[in-house]
Design an enzyme around this catalytic site. Sequence first.
Site, mmCIF file in Angstrom:
data_model
loop_
_atom_site.group_PDB
_atom_site.id
_atom_site.type_symbol
_atom_site.label_atom_id
_atom_site.label_comp_id
_atom_site.label_asym_id
_atom_site.label_seq_id
_atom_site.Cartn_x
_atom_site.Cartn_y
_atom_site.Cartn_z
ATOM 1 N N ASP A 105 40.834 74.475 106.286
ATOM 2 C CA ASP A 105 41.172 75.680 107.043
ATOM 3 C C ASP A 105 40.133 75.972 108.125
ATOM 4 O O ASP A 105 40.471 76.371 109.240
ATOM 5 C CB ASP A 105 41.394 76.886 106.112
ATOM 6 C CG ASP A 105 40.191 77.295 105.263
ATOM 7 O OD1 ASP A 105 39.085 76.768 105.464
ATOM 8 O OD2 ASP A 105 40.376 78.175 104.384
ATOM 9 N N THR B 286 30.151 72.030 108.349
ATOM 10 C CA THR B 286 31.496 71.905 108.915
ATOM 11 C C THR B 286 31.878 73.074 109.840
ATOM 12 O O THR B 286 32.398 72.865 110.931
ATOM 13 C CB THR B 286 32.517 71.788 107.774
ATOM 14 O OG1 THR B 286 32.232 70.569 107.087
ATOM 15 C CG2 THR B 286 33.940 71.768 108.283
HETATM 16 ZN ZN ZN Z 1 32.208 68.769 107.832
#
Ligand code: ZN
Length: 546
Positions: free
Chosen positions: A164, A81
């Site tokens: 976040d 991510t």
């Molecule tokens: Zn991700």
Amino acid sequence: MRNLIVAAAAALLASQSLAIPPLPPPPSPAAPPKLLIVVSVDQFSADLWDEYRPQFTGGLARLASGAAFHNGYQSHATTETCPGHSTILTGDRPARTGIISNGWANWNAPRADKLVYCGEDESVPGTDSDHYKLSPAHLRVPTLGDLMKQRSAASRVVAVAGKDRSALMMTGRSANQRWYWSDKGFVSDLAATSPKSVAAVNSAVARIIAAPTPALAPPDFCAGKAQPIAIPDHAPVGAGAFARAAGDAKAFRASPQADASVLALSAALVRELGLGRGASTDLLTVGLSATDYVGHTYGTGGQEMCLQLLELDRDLGDFFARLDGWGIDYAVALTADHGGLDIPERARLHGVADAARIDPALTPRTIGDVVTKETGLQGPILADVGVTGDLYLDRHLQGRDRDRALAAAIAAYKRHPQVFAAYSKDEIARTPLPAGDPTRWSVIERVRASFDPERSGDLYVVLKPNITPIGHATGSVATHGSPWNYDRRVPILFWRPHMPAAAREEAIETADIMPTLAAMIGVPVAAGSVDGHCLEGIAGVACPPR
Ligand code: ZN
């Protein structure tokens, strides 16, 4: 989305304090849009995009009517991510952004915990990698928002996200507002004044979480995927429809309502802050995380993912319709931070014969035991930092012992039938940075694009395709993170009103998004200063000469 938006909007209107400037004149097609909206759908693989494209009728269908690339690439190896989000608005691959993974080892960190989170500042006293101070300190390059604000201080940069790290990596150092979901609702790391929208959406969402939620009614297309799949020592997945007990915030996060809440807050902030109505172009980044949580919790091939994607399509459609109703001149880019892979148990039923979970013999501890036996070296061999990808030797190993441990560990990994490759740090560092068509890169070139000499591991382990690096599924049942194309290939969609539709086949990179949007709004990007390339002709974009 509908009830969330209505609740939030009602609360806002009740406050009677919003002075909305008059509508701008209709946009000229050559003029830059007044608002750029950049959406990241976490774990939205191009495999899912291709499969579901005919089912979309809402916001995703609208974006498909722009310039739709289904061969977009998060071209690097560590498809996680944080690195994925770091490429989208910097124009750079992780080798340049410095965001090599969601977390890595910093043996010089001035604290006991030497693991660091990608989005923290580990020099802040009293922190560890779980209780961190959110910070863009690790991001080595500017974002589009930084460049926009350099050019015009009047440009606003606003982020809303389910995670976040999504909000942080898409804005960097320039955010005016940055809101992300936490167990306390939407919160911010910035000392900005809190807009009324945040409290309104937070209380609407709190009410939704507090109430029991009935199952969604699956359309036929999704009901056709409802087959319970057994997973060892885990409840079956595949036939769920997001029924939820009162107060189950974790299940809320892995449901379509989580994305609806992000879109509700995004819309409310556009309205309250007057985004798209200022003197300069504003930037709104939207991080939609529910697809990722649904993928990890249920896999990508069942009824749950089907319902998630169809709800997302509808909620995005509602979001855009709201902006249309407010007369805002906006352009959208949508992509994903990485793709994903279904659970091996279902993949095998669908004919993927080599789909399997990782052998428990591939933990760093077990490989360390093999090294100890072969070399006689004492003490821990591999640090407990991950199972694949970047791995680190224990710091007590130095000099010749370190070399022997490294060679033996690499050999032990390479002997295992589930391992595709194991590379030493030196081997990766010697590999030239890749360029050109990302489908032609070798695996070590993909690893090179994820490499940072200060942060990367002492070795890098790549599993063979279709091996899920979750052995015993206690929490997540499926994941991503590999250099294989199911994790690298993502949709990249650009949309502006009235732009000609183009379904594009060529392979591009997520790093191409930033220079393309910069050209669209007239923000100069020096030739060669970023990895990505401006895509000529997207919504009338004229790229600077290369
Ligand atoms: Zn991700």
